[in-house]
Motif scaffolding. Structure first.
Motif, PDB file in Angstrom:
ATOM      1  N   GLU A 108       0.827  -1.209   0.000  1.00  0.00           N
ATOM      2  CA  GLU A 108       0.000   0.000   0.000  1.00  0.00           C
ATOM      3  C   GLU A 108       0.865   1.263   0.000  1.00  0.00           C
ATOM      4  O   GLU A 108       0.552   2.227  -0.682  1.00  0.00           O
ATOM      5  N   GLU A 109       1.942   1.247   0.763  1.00  0.00           N
ATOM      6  CA  GLU A 109       2.858   2.393   0.785  1.00  0.00           C
ATOM      7  C   GLU A 109       3.460   2.619  -0.597  1.00  0.00           C
ATOM      8  O   GLU A 109       3.543   3.753  -1.071  1.00  0.00           O
ATOM      9  N   HIS A 112       0.797   3.929  -2.999  1.00  0.00           N
ATOM     10  CA  HIS A 112       0.504   5.334  -2.684  1.00  0.00           C
ATOM     11  C   HIS A 112       1.616   6.233  -3.231  1.00  0.00           C
ATOM     12  O   HIS A 112       1.337   7.276  -3.835  1.00  0.00           O
ATOM     13  N   ARG A 115       1.343   6.373  -7.020  1.00  0.00           N
ATOM     14  CA  ARG A 115       0.242   7.253  -7.458  1.00  0.00           C
ATOM     15  C   ARG A 115       0.622   8.721  -7.372  1.00  0.00           C
ATOM     16  O   ARG A 115       0.093   9.550  -8.107  1.00  0.00           O
TER      17      ARG A 115
END
Length: 172
Positions: A108-109, A112, A115
């Protein structure tokens, strides 16, 4: 080739390439649902051109379509009002074990941070490191020089390292 033979070849191509190109589209867009829409749109456009694809590499052509389609979508979206804060991603519904939870957090890091990169840098990182294309193939897919790929990759990797380092320091 007859129409049915071409259709069968196209269907075989889509079946074999779907997951690979969906991963690329997901990494480019940062959103699974948007990636599915992008891939489907590109596959429809590719089908229209399928008869003329005899000598070309359909995977390279599709990758180029995904990058261009995402950039077009992003340019249209820039006209919308964007907020400073990103909504929080939903957490896992079941309690995963500690090691897998850590991998999910790391993933997820990374997503993120990915993105947060500018579109061109994100496209270079996805094509170079997730699709494992050479600098030359990445440049061809993006329609730029090898030098541009190298500089965009270096900037993107520096930004990713900094973002991940900041996140790691914040959690300590």
């Amino acid at each position: 080739m007859s129409q049915t033979t071409e259709d069968a070849a196209y269907a075989a191509f889509v079946e074999a390439a779907w997951h690979r190109h969906l991963r690329t589209a997901t990494l480019l867009t940062g959103d699974r649902h948007r990636a599915e829409e992008l891939l489907q749109d590109c596959l429809v456009k590719l089908y229209v051109r399928w008869r003329r694809m005899s000598a070309d590499d359909p995977h390279a052509y599709l990758r180029r379509m995904l990058v261009n389609g995402n950039v077009s979508w992003w340019r249209r979206r820039r006209r919308e009002l964007l907020t400073d804060e990103v909504p929080e991603a939903p957490g896992p519904s079941a309690g995963p074990s500690a090691p897998s939870a850590h991998r999910v957090d790391q993933r997820e890091e990374l997503l993120h941070a990915l993105r947060a990169l500018p579109e061109r840098q994100r496209a270079v990182v996805v094509l170079r490191h997730f699709e494992d294309l050479s600098e030359k193939d990445t440049a061809a897919a993006l329609g730029c020089s090898v030098g541009t790929v190298k500089s965009q990759n270096a900037r993107a990797m520096a930004r990713l390292r900094a973002a991940l380092r900041e996140n790691q320091e914040a959690t300590l």
